[in-house]
Design an enzyme around this catalytic site. Structure first.
Site, PDB file in Angstrom:
ATOM      1  N   ASP A 203       0.965  -1.143   0.044  1.00 45.19           N
ATOM      2  CA  ASP A 203      -0.068   0.168   0.068  1.00 45.19           C
ATOM      3  C   ASP A 203       1.035   1.264   0.096  1.00 45.19           C
ATOM      4  O   ASP A 203       1.558   1.561   0.878  1.00 45.19           O
ATOM      5  CB  ASP A 203      -0.911   0.211   1.287  1.00 45.19           C
ATOM      6  N   HIS A 204       0.926   1.879  -1.055  1.00 49.98           N
ATOM      7  CA  HIS A 204       1.945   2.853  -1.250  1.00 49.98           C
ATOM      8  C   HIS A 204       2.044   3.875  -0.107  1.00 49.98           C
ATOM      9  O   HIS A 204       3.106   4.676   0.222  1.00 49.98           O
ATOM     10  CB  HIS A 204       2.104   3.498  -2.829  1.00 49.98           C
TER      11      HIS A 204
ATOM     12  N   HIS B 201      -5.784   3.062   1.786  1.00 48.84           N
ATOM     13  CA  HIS B 201      -5.027   3.908   2.426  1.00 48.84           C
ATOM     14  C   HIS B 201      -5.395   4.720   3.526  1.00 48.84           C
ATOM     15  O   HIS B 201      -4.759   4.836   4.739  1.00 48.84           O
ATOM     16  CB  HIS B 201      -4.939   5.261   1.486  1.00 48.84           C
TER      17      HIS B 201
END
Ligand code: BG6
Length: 521
Positions: free
Chosen positions: A209-210, A272
């Site tokens: 999950d960036h 996010h």
């Protein structure tokens, strides 16, 4: 956790010389180097590889963070050859590149082929064995799945079938890196996991999950656990409510077709937002290692009260943008975007009120909102504190006083601000809200590494701290499941908002119903 502790550039097994760089060139903050390994990028001719993975790799090469015993294979269906792939990669050389990237690219190989075709994988396995001999990659492998999600299981299965789920001869590891989305609901996430687990063990899987690669998201941990002044007030006794905002000014860009199948709840909230929320609200971990932190995150997610479908309808707002103006530019409405149905019901905005049912947060409302085509790009978390029990300067003397608020600005303009009341100079005892600001850019000039750089390096060095464990994924889907169900039944009705504003008026009502207000960045 390496992100919080400095590791000497020449520590441990990664002491080999970097491609084209001397040890003193190595950025001390990115000083770790992976052990010898071959990186395989599936979907190498695609958008994600081109925009994120290869540029991150180019940065790492230029910083001297990759060892000499390193090589890359790109795999994709596009009919390219080695030289074609290398040409594309060369265009991604970072500014100021000293040739390290170009020298590395000279060894890149490309396999054109279908993922359901055995020959694709036999060719890949041959190339990898050849790398071990030619470049000393030592049988270690990292496979990055940058394909469409529908192919994750197919590729993982084919890797296992060809023995690539184990290290090559003499190697120590074979890892699989997977990008979100991890399924589209709880059931499909479990199906995906089952197919990944048929091929790889959980400790071999690195789910990206960036947001977890963003410095300022990691800084939530530093703020909370490296200081003594915040943690004592980080609870229901002092915090009135919490706000999380993930606002984007961009629309769906060229991804209308994809977005129609996703919507803001799946695209941003399930991943996010839940990641940011869990780091912000979790209990202190007993250690900063991968499972120490992930255990606490998942515990927090388990404490989020899962609404039933009726509660979801009353505590959630879903919206969709209409045409409007952003930064002086006219922009189309969502339904006018390419690939979007003219009567689309897909939400581009979600606001919700959540509760965390544990000792620390019982009764503290958590307000979350995310949307596309909002007035500004801003991701932030605000802890809004309770008002003092008694205000001696009531009435107009304190009319400009807002509750004390600690805001973690995740992006842009990364930093932290604390707003509180101060006396306005002058004869009257007037009190007004002022702010104290910490700016990342000022305190740490020189910028921060891109999230993908950090995460790619972590996957290659085997540090799983910032990657998402399967139980976290499942728990986040559990939380949004009733909301997904409500949306499918057309509830709550889609609210429309003008592009360039702060979302539908229904979202203001949601928070105002609790006597609070959104804090607009
Ligand atoms: C991605 C979403 O995960 O995150 C995109 O799919 C969104 O829709 C993006 O635009 C936002 O990322 P960032 O780093 O720009 O906040």
């Amino acid at each position: 956790m390496p992100g919080l502790a400095r590791i000497a550039p020449d520590s441990g097994a990664s002491a080999s010389a970097a491609v084209g760089a001397t040890v003193h060139d190595i950025d001390p903050d990115l000083g770790r180097r992976p052990d010898p390994l071959a990186l395989v990028i599936f979907g190498a001719s695609g958008d994600l590889a081109h925009r994120k993975i290869l540029p991150a790799l180019a940065q790492l090469a230029t910083r001297g963070s990759l060892g000499e015993e390193f090589a890359v294979v790109g795999v994709a269906r596009s009919d390219w050859d080695d030289e074609g792939f290398r040409d594309v990669c060369r265009t991604l050389a970072p500014d100021g590149s000293d040739g390290a990237w170009d020298r590395l690219v000279d060894r890149f190989r490309y396999v054109a082929g279908d993922y359901s075709d055995d020959t694709t994988f036999t060719r890949l396995a041959e190339i990898l064995d050849g790398f071990d001999t030619a470049y000393g990659t030592a049988g270690n492998r990292v496979y990055y799945l940058a394909t469409i999600p529908a192919l994750f299981g197919t590729v993982a299965g084919a890797l296992a079938k060809h023995g690539c789920n184990r290290p090559g001869s003499g190697g120590r590891f074979a890892r699989l890196v997977v990008e979100k989305p991890f399924g589209s609901d709880l059931a499909s996430a479990k199906t995906l996991d089952a197919s990944l687990h048929d091929a790889f063990r959980e400790d071999q899987i690195f789910r990206i999950d960036h947001y977890m690669g963003k410095e300022t998201v990691q800084n939530v941990l530093a703020l909370r656990f490296a200081n003594s002044i915040f943690e004592p007030i980080w609870n229901r006794r002092y915090v009135d409510h919490v706000q999380v905002t993930v606002a984007e000014s961009l629309g769906v860009e060229h991804r209308g077709g994809f977005y129609e199948t996703a919507g803001a709840l799946r695209d941003i909230v399930q991943n996010h937002v839940m990641q940011v929320l869990s780091l912000t609200l979790m209990e202190p971990p007993s250690s900063m290692d991968a499972d120490g932190i992930r255990d606490e995150k998942v515990k927090l997610l388990r404490s989020v009260l899962v609404p039933d479908t009726d509660e979801a309808v009353n505590n959630v707002v879903r919206g969709q943008y209409e045409r409007g103006t952003i930064h002086g530019e006219d922009v189309p409405g969502y339904r006018e975007e390419d690939g979007v149905a003219p009567s689309s019901q897909t939400e581009t905005y979600v606001a919700m009120h959540l509760l965390v049912d544990n000792w620390r947060w019982a009764g503290v409302p958590i307000y979350v909102r995310t949307g596309k085509r909002l007035a500004a790009r801003a991701t932030e978390v605000s802890m809004v504190f309770q008002r003092p029990p008694h205000l001696p300067f009531a009435g107009k003397l304190a009319r400009d006083l807002r509750p004390d608020t600690l805001t973690l600005r995740i992006q842009p303009d990364e930093g932290i601000s604390l707003s509180f009341g101060a006396k306005v100079p002058g004869p009257a005892f007037r009190v007004r809200t002022v702010a104290m600001d910490f700016s990342y850019a000022e305190a740490f000039p020189g910028g921060t590494a891109d999230a993908y750089e950090r995460l790619l390096l972590d996957a290659m060095t085997g540090d799983a701290t910032l990657f998402i464990r399967s139980d976290e994924v499942d728990q986040a889907w559990e939380i949004v499941a009733p909301i997904q169900e409500a949306f499918q039944e057309g509830e709550p009705p889609l609210a429309h908002y003008r592009a360039g504003g702060w979302g539908p008026v229904e979202a203001d009502r949601l928070i105002e119903g609790g006597g609070r207000q959104w804090r607009n960045p």
